[in-house]
Motif scaffolding. Structure first.
Motif, PDB file in Angstrom:
ATOM      1  N   SER A  68      20.780  39.895  58.094  1.00 38.17           N
ATOM      2  CA  SER A  68      20.345  39.973  59.483  1.00 38.17           C
ATOM      3  C   SER A  68      19.692  38.683  59.964  1.00 38.17           C
ATOM      4  CB  SER A  68      19.363  41.135  59.670  1.00 38.17           C
ATOM      5  OG  SER A  68      18.202  40.947  58.871  1.00 38.17           O
ATOM      6  N   SER A  98      21.695  48.623  52.475  1.00 40.02           N
ATOM      7  CA  SER A  98      21.704  47.404  53.288  1.00 40.02           C
ATOM      8  C   SER A  98      21.320  46.181  52.455  1.00 40.02           C
ATOM      9  CB  SER A  98      20.756  47.550  54.471  1.00 40.02           C
ATOM     10  OG  SER A  98      19.425  47.766  54.035  1.00 40.02           O
ATOM     11  N   ARG A 121      24.221  45.274  50.276  1.00 38.93           N
ATOM     12  CA  ARG A 121      25.248  44.621  51.084  1.00 38.93           C
ATOM     13  C   ARG A 121      24.876  43.164  51.359  1.00 38.93           C
ATOM     14  NH1 ARG A 121      25.106  47.829  55.245  1.00 38.93           N
ATOM     15  NH2 ARG A 121      26.530  49.346  54.303  1.00 38.93           N
TER      16      ARG A 121
END
Length: 518
Positions: free
Chosen positions: A213, A257, A260
């Motif tokens: 992110s 997450s 990943r």
């Protein structure tokens, strides 16, 4: 083997996972050697900031080897002359090093060293360091070989090195002693293996949670990216130990997450070698356009080329987000991948500058300069490979997307402190009355844009696509793709057909196709 074993350190400044050092130690006394080559440090892609990182790493390596029994020996000069003096003084039973895929200067130097070794019947043991294959005929099976290389056991440091009595370790020169151009870089990362190990630990344990992110915005990338790139470039860490550490950490995680994010990082470690392999297979791509029909596309034409280059290099283009990125790079020696790609794109398309000119400036600024990655990316982002989709970054949209509140711009462009947020990304939109009321003037406090970026981008796009539709372009591009394109199953191909336009916007696919090891 009879005689002294010489381990020639290059861009592999560590004692662990160093097979040349370990193997040489099994044959008796060895001389761990680093040669400071003044001619190399005067090359146009070298800089003082790079040398300072290297020097700190050498000092730490010397201490680490001294704890094993024999400190690193440093000499200044021409490598083959240093080796010849060692041959006459000690006799040489073998020369050991890692393979290096460096710039054109180091390639020519290695050819001279190989000739010297043959002349004196000295075997030079060159051991691969990355997942790069020398004398590779074609890419089929390359990804499998990379995986095999990364899965090899991590070599321990030798238990002990036999000390060489009476041998002066030699001084490690300063930047001033090498006559390097002053290069202030107050935010530069520090060199040395302990620094690299600490970064690896903090990334895998904490910072990688936000990797996926946070890697695109310069506001978050300095913390959420690994920041391991200079340590991989200078070899204080091995790629193998980073790959294995990353995969071991991923197996322990339960958060989907986070797993990943580490998978994305793993893919970028693969791309690290994918791009270096291009330079290994075709050293000329440092100097010549990969697709011959793009040669000379941006030769300096008309007045103002030098001025545009100077303004871009100083962070004075009048495009705030572009200038902020350049000034951050000047001050820190690092920038996340998306912003690196944007700087090359703006230089190549909006400013229409030759990719070698902009590439050399960036090479000097990057502490983590890795020639194989750097020159492959410069060509890719400037549209000279012939096999990658043309991506022309919109510098205003990039700023709005990745610095919406202008925090990054305000940090690196203090002259825009008085500009209201609504005008921060495009200060030329303010009328004269507003500027007067603020006590601020475009053209005096901050430059006018040096080009009409939108029309310049449109012109560049048409010129590039017209070139791609020329007879013979597609056939040559297909041959380039066959030689250099990725064969890794599961990863998106590195190009669309050369005659098709991207439908994903001006910068689609950059992070998937590029490298972000920061």
């Amino acid at each position: 083997m009879n005689g002294l074993q010489i381990v020639w350190f290059k861009r592999d400044l560590r004692p662990a996972d160093h097979l040349p050092l370990l193997e040489a130690s099994r044959h008796g006394a060895l001389l761990p050697l680093y040669v400071v080559e003044p001619d190399y440090w005067q090359q146009p892609d070298s800089s003082a900031r790079q040398w300072l990182f290297c020097r700190e790493s050498l000092l730490e390596l010397r201490s680490a080897l001294a704890r094993l029994g024999q400190p690193l020996v440093v000499r200044v000069g021409v490598v083959e002359q240093v080796l010849e003096r060692a041959r006459r003084q000690f006799g040489i039973g073998g020369l050991w090093s890692h393979q290096e895929t460096g710039n054109g200067w180091t390639y020519a130097r290695d050819l001279r060293v190989a000739a010297w070794a043959r002349q004196h019947a000295i075997r030079w043991h060159e051991i691969p360091q990355f997942g790069v294959s020398r004398r590779l005929a074609q890419r089929q099976g390359w990804a499998r070989r990379w995986e095999e290389r990364m899965a090899e056991p991590i070599a321990p440091a030798p238990l002990r090195l036999e000390p060489l009595a009476g041998l002066d370790p030699g001084a490690i020169p300063s930047a001033e002693e090498l006559a390097l151009v002053p290069d202030p870089c107050p935010g530069r990362q520090l060199g040395g293996r302990p620094q690299g190990l600490a970064l690896l630990e903090s990334f895998l344990d904490r910072r990688s949670r936000a990797y996926q992110s946070g890697l695109s915005s310069p506001n978050t990338a300095f913390a959420s990216c690994s920041r391991l790139s200079p340590h991989l470039s200078w070899g204080t860490l091995s790629l193998r130990e980073v790959v294995q550490g990353n995969r071991q950490r991923r197996q322990l995680l339960t958060a989907v997450s986070w797993r990943r994010a580490l998978q994305r990082f793993d893919e970028r470690l693969h791309w690290h070698c994918h791009f270096i392999q291009k330079l290994e297979s075709q050293p000329s791509l440092e100097f010549q356009e990969l697709h011959p029909l793009t040669a000379g596309l941006r030769e300096r034409e008309g007045p103002g080329s030098d001025e545009r280059l100077a303004a871009w290099a100083a962070g004075r283009t009048g495009l705030p987000f572009v200038d902020a990125c350049m000034r951050a790079l000047i001050a820190t020696g690092w920038l996340n991948f998306r912003m690196r790609a944007m700087l090359v794109s703006v230089a190549s398309y909006q400013l229409w500058l030759p990719w070698r000119d902009s590439g050399l400036h960036l090479a000097r600024l990057f502490v983590d300069y890795e020639p194989g990655i750097h020159w492959s990316q410069c060509q890719m982002q400037s549209g000279t490979t012939g096999i990658n989709t043309i991506r022309i970054y919109n510098p205003i949209k990039q700023g709005v997307d990745h610095d919406p509140d202008g925090l990054f711009i305000r940090r690196w462009l203090p002259e825009l402190a008085a500009v209201p947020a609504v005008f921060l990304h495009q200060p030329w939109m303010m009328d004269g009355a507003t500027q007067e009321r603020l006590g601020w003037a475009l053209g005096a406090d901050y430059p006018q844009p040096i080009v009409d970026w939108a029309s310049a981008a449109a012109t560049a796009r048409e010129r590039l696509w017209a070139l791609r539709h020329q007879q013979g372009f597609a056939a040559t591009a297909a041959a380039i793709q066959q030689r250099h394109g990725s064969r890794r199953s599961g990863l998106r191909a590195s190009s669309r057909p050369s005659g098709s336009r991207s439908t994903g916007g001006m910068y689609s696919g950059i992070d998937q196709l590029g490298l972000d090891l920061g």
